[in-house]
Design a protein around this motif. Sequence first.
Motif, PDB file in Angstrom:
ATOM      1  N   PRO A  51      16.798  87.274 116.345  1.00  0.00           N
ATOM      2  CA  PRO A  51      15.857  88.193 115.677  1.00  0.00           C
ATOM      3  C   PRO A  51      15.000  89.032 116.625  1.00  0.00           C
ATOM      4  O   PRO A  51      14.606  90.145 116.269  1.00  0.00           O
ATOM      5  N   GLU A  52      14.717  88.531 117.812  1.00  0.00           N
ATOM      6  CA  GLU A  52      13.867  89.263 118.746  1.00  0.00           C
ATOM      7  C   GLU A  52      14.576  90.416 119.450  1.00  0.00           C
ATOM      8  O   GLU A  52      13.944  91.209 120.133  1.00  0.00           O
ATOM      9  N   TYR A 101       8.451  94.100 120.723  1.00  0.00           N
ATOM     10  CA  TYR A 101       7.183  93.928 121.424  1.00  0.00           C
ATOM     11  C   TYR A 101       6.526  92.612 121.007  1.00  0.00           C
ATOM     12  O   TYR A 101       6.560  92.228 119.846  1.00  0.00           O
ATOM     13  N   GLY A 102       5.948  91.921 121.972  1.00  0.00           N
ATOM     14  CA  GLY A 102       5.175  90.719 121.689  1.00  0.00           C
ATOM     15  C   GLY A 102       5.943  89.421 121.827  1.00  0.00           C
ATOM     16  O   GLY A 102       5.348  88.351 121.785  1.00  0.00           O
ATOM     17  N   VAL A 103       7.259  89.491 122.001  1.00  0.00           N
ATOM     18  CA  VAL A 103       8.043  88.265 122.122  1.00  0.00           C
ATOM     19  C   VAL A 103       8.140  87.862 123.590  1.00  0.00           C
ATOM     20  O   VAL A 103       7.967  88.680 124.493  1.00  0.00           O
ATOM     21  N   ASP A 111      17.700  82.387 124.482  1.00  0.00           N
ATOM     22  CA  ASP A 111      18.329  82.261 123.161  1.00  0.00           C
ATOM     23  C   ASP A 111      19.586  83.121 123.056  1.00  0.00           C
ATOM     24  O   ASP A 111      20.604  82.689 122.506  1.00  0.00           O
ATOM     25  N   VAL A 112      19.518  84.344 123.578  1.00  0.00           N
ATOM     26  CA  VAL A 112      20.690  85.233 123.566  1.00  0.00           C
ATOM     27  C   VAL A 112      21.807  84.611 124.384  1.00  0.00           C
ATOM     28  O   VAL A 112      22.959  84.546 123.939  1.00  0.00           O
ATOM     29  N   ARG A 113      21.479  84.174 125.583  1.00  0.00           N
ATOM     30  CA  ARG A 113      22.477  83.588 126.484  1.00  0.00           C
ATOM     31  C   ARG A 113      23.176  82.398 125.807  1.00  0.00           C
ATOM     32  O   ARG A 113      24.406  82.300 125.804  1.00  0.00           O
ATOM     33  N   THR A 114      22.391  81.513 125.210  1.00  0.00           N
ATOM     34  CA  THR A 114      22.953  80.332 124.542  1.00  0.00           C
ATOM     35  C   THR A 114      23.852  80.738 123.382  1.00  0.00           C
ATOM     36  O   THR A 114      24.961  80.209 123.229  1.00  0.00           O
ATOM     37  N   ASN A 115      23.393  81.684 122.569  1.00  0.00           N
ATOM     38  CA  ASN A 115      24.175  82.098 121.401  1.00  0.00           C
ATOM     39  C   ASN A 115      25.476  82.781 121.807  1.00  0.00           C
ATOM     40  O   ASN A 115      26.529  82.545 121.202  1.00  0.00           O
ATOM     41  N   VAL A 116      25.416  83.627 122.835  1.00  0.00           N
ATOM     42  CA  VAL A 116      26.616  84.333 123.304  1.00  0.00           C
ATOM     43  C   VAL A 116      27.619  83.324 123.876  1.00  0.00           C
ATOM     44  O   VAL A 116      28.813  83.360 123.546  1.00  0.00           O
ATOM     45  N   VAL A 138      11.244  97.896 125.430  1.00  0.00           N
ATOM     46  CA  VAL A 138      10.528  97.087 124.453  1.00  0.00           C
ATOM     47  C   VAL A 138      10.267  97.988 123.254  1.00  0.00           C
ATOM     48  O   VAL A 138       9.728  99.097 123.404  1.00  0.00           O
ATOM     49  N   HIS A 139      10.665  97.538 122.078  1.00  0.00           N
ATOM     50  CA  HIS A 139      10.456  98.320 120.862  1.00  0.00           C
ATOM     51  C   HIS A 139       9.061  98.039 120.328  1.00  0.00           C
ATOM     52  O   HIS A 139       8.715  96.895 120.034  1.00  0.00           O
TER      53      HIS A 139
END
Length: 154
Positions: A51-52, A101-103, A111-116, A138-139
């Motif tokens: 989600p981030e 922004y803020g994460v 989290d991305v690395r683990t999921n990929v 950063v959005h």
Amino acid sequence: MTETTHRNDTTTRETLRGRRGSDIPAGKRGNTTIADSVVAKIAGMAAREIPEIHNLGGGMARALGAVRERVPGGGSGVTRGVSVEVGERQAAVDLDVVVEYGVSITDTARDVRTNVINAVERMTGLEVVEVNIAVHDVHLPDEEEPEQEETRVT
């Protein structure tokens, strides 16, 4: 106690260069070849599940991707910001991301690395030797996405 080992042998990224796809041995009944584009799509979808992650790709890649998506047959943009190198039994992934922004960027990257890794290894049987993540932007909450013109067929 868990022991961590580091790979310093020939299973590094250099062994992946120059190969067009993956040949996974299947014994006497044939071989399965997995194209780089398949691994890139899996990695792109898995990264977007976090989600981030606001978007994938650097600024120019996102702009070109938006144009490409409007062209019939131009692609869905799933692999925008994703680069892979696939060898016979291993894969390496590079991701260009934009985070919200803020994460916590480090937590998001983890989290991305683990999921990929989980998605690519589960779906392809390839060992993922590395996932490199480059945060390009950063959005901000009040930022609007660049408007995309409607495509009309006349």
